[in-house]
Write a protein that holds these residues in place. Structure first.
Motif, PDB file in Angstrom:
ATOM      1  N   ALA A 246       5.651   9.421   2.391  1.00  0.00           N
ATOM      2  CA  ALA A 246       6.214  10.649   2.955  1.00  0.00           C
ATOM      3  C   ALA A 246       6.643  10.458   4.418  1.00  0.00           C
ATOM      4  O   ALA A 246       7.107  11.398   5.047  1.00  0.00           O
ATOM      5  CB  ALA A 246       5.198  11.780   2.852  1.00  0.00           C
ATOM      6  N   GLN A 247       6.480   9.257   4.938  1.00  0.00           N
ATOM      7  CA  GLN A 247       6.801   8.907   6.328  1.00  0.00           C
ATOM      8  C   GLN A 247       6.041   9.786   7.323  1.00  0.00           C
ATOM      9  O   GLN A 247       6.536  10.135   8.384  1.00  0.00           O
ATOM     10  CB  GLN A 247       8.302   8.973   6.566  1.00  0.00           C
ATOM     11  N   ASP A 248       4.818  10.133   6.966  1.00  0.00           N
ATOM     12  CA  ASP A 248       3.928  10.917   7.813  1.00  0.00           C
ATOM     13  C   ASP A 248       2.853   9.972   8.347  1.00  0.00           C
ATOM     14  O   ASP A 248       1.804   9.798   7.729  1.00  0.00           O
ATOM     15  CB  ASP A 248       3.302  12.053   7.012  1.00  0.00           C
ATOM     16  N   LEU A 249       3.133   9.329   9.473  1.00  0.00           N
ATOM     17  CA  LEU A 249       2.212   8.328  10.009  1.00  0.00           C
ATOM     18  C   LEU A 249       1.125   8.924  10.895  1.00  0.00           C
ATOM     19  O   LEU A 249       0.247   8.209  11.364  1.00  0.00           O
ATOM     20  CB  LEU A 249       2.994   7.259  10.771  1.00  0.00           C
ATOM     21  N   HIS A 250       1.176  10.236  11.097  1.00  0.00           N
ATOM     22  CA  HIS A 250       0.122  10.899  11.865  1.00  0.00           C
ATOM     23  C   HIS A 250      -1.207  10.680  11.162  1.00  0.00           C
ATOM     24  O   HIS A 250      -1.332  10.926   9.966  1.00  0.00           O
ATOM     25  CB  HIS A 250       0.423  12.399  11.987  1.00  0.00           C
ATOM     26  N   ASP A 251      -2.180  10.170  11.857  1.00  0.00           N
ATOM     27  CA  ASP A 251      -3.537   9.972  11.351  1.00  0.00           C
ATOM     28  C   ASP A 251      -3.695   8.749  10.441  1.00  0.00           C
ATOM     29  O   ASP A 251      -4.795   8.464   9.979  1.00  0.00           O
ATOM     30  CB  ASP A 251      -4.001  11.238  10.612  1.00  0.00           C
TER      31      ASP A 251
ATOM     32  N   LYS B 202       0.864   9.109   2.360  1.00  0.00           N
ATOM     33  CA  LYS B 202       1.335   9.461   3.704  1.00  0.00           C
ATOM     34  C   LYS B 202       2.476   8.553   4.144  1.00  0.00           C
ATOM     35  O   LYS B 202       3.448   9.009   4.735  1.00  0.00           O
ATOM     36  CB  LYS B 202       0.185   9.400   4.714  1.00  0.00           C
TER      37      LYS B 202
END
Length: 128
Positions: A58-63, A55
């Motif tokens: 992918a620079q997806d820091l949600h959650d 995550k």
């Protein structure tokens, strides 16, 4: 005086563990069952860490803060003191929105995970 030499720093983490947590598991479950349970739990920790790393890459820091909180609890249950503390610190950095501090703490968490968890695909070298 500048000599033009660049020093490469290689931080080394001291990994603290609470052996009493594992001893209690073995005492309560018996050696064969405890060994299986601890191996499964360590594998689960490694998978959780790899998922968080994916995550972040992918620079997806949600959650991610919630997942770091789960990682902290799992590490604490197994007596992996350093891993739990640094996972908690990373969670705090995210909750405060401090990207610079998070990057530094994340790098530290990767180093500690590398020394604390079984080797497996997806953990080592995932600095994001």
């Amino acid at each position: 005086m500048n000599t033009g030499v660049i020093a490469m720093l290689s931080p080394r983490e001291v990994v603290r563990q609470d052996i009493a947590a594992i001893a209690a598991i073995y005492r309560n479950l018996g050696a064969p069952t405890a060994e299986q349970m601890v191996a499964r739990a360590l594998g689960g920790l490694a998978l959780t860490m790899a998922g968080i790393a994916e995550k972040i890459r992918a620079q997806d820091l949600h959650d991610v803060a919630r997942q770091l909180g789960r990682l902290k609890l799992q590490a604490d249950d197994l007596g992996l003191v350093s891993l739990g503390l640094v996972a908690g610190d990373a969670c705090i950095c995210l909750e405060r929105g401090d990207g610079t501090a998070f990057a530094a703490v994340w790098a530290r968490l990767l180093r500690i995970a590398d020394r604390s968890l079984p080797a497996g695909p997806g953990i080592a070298g995932q600095s994001g």
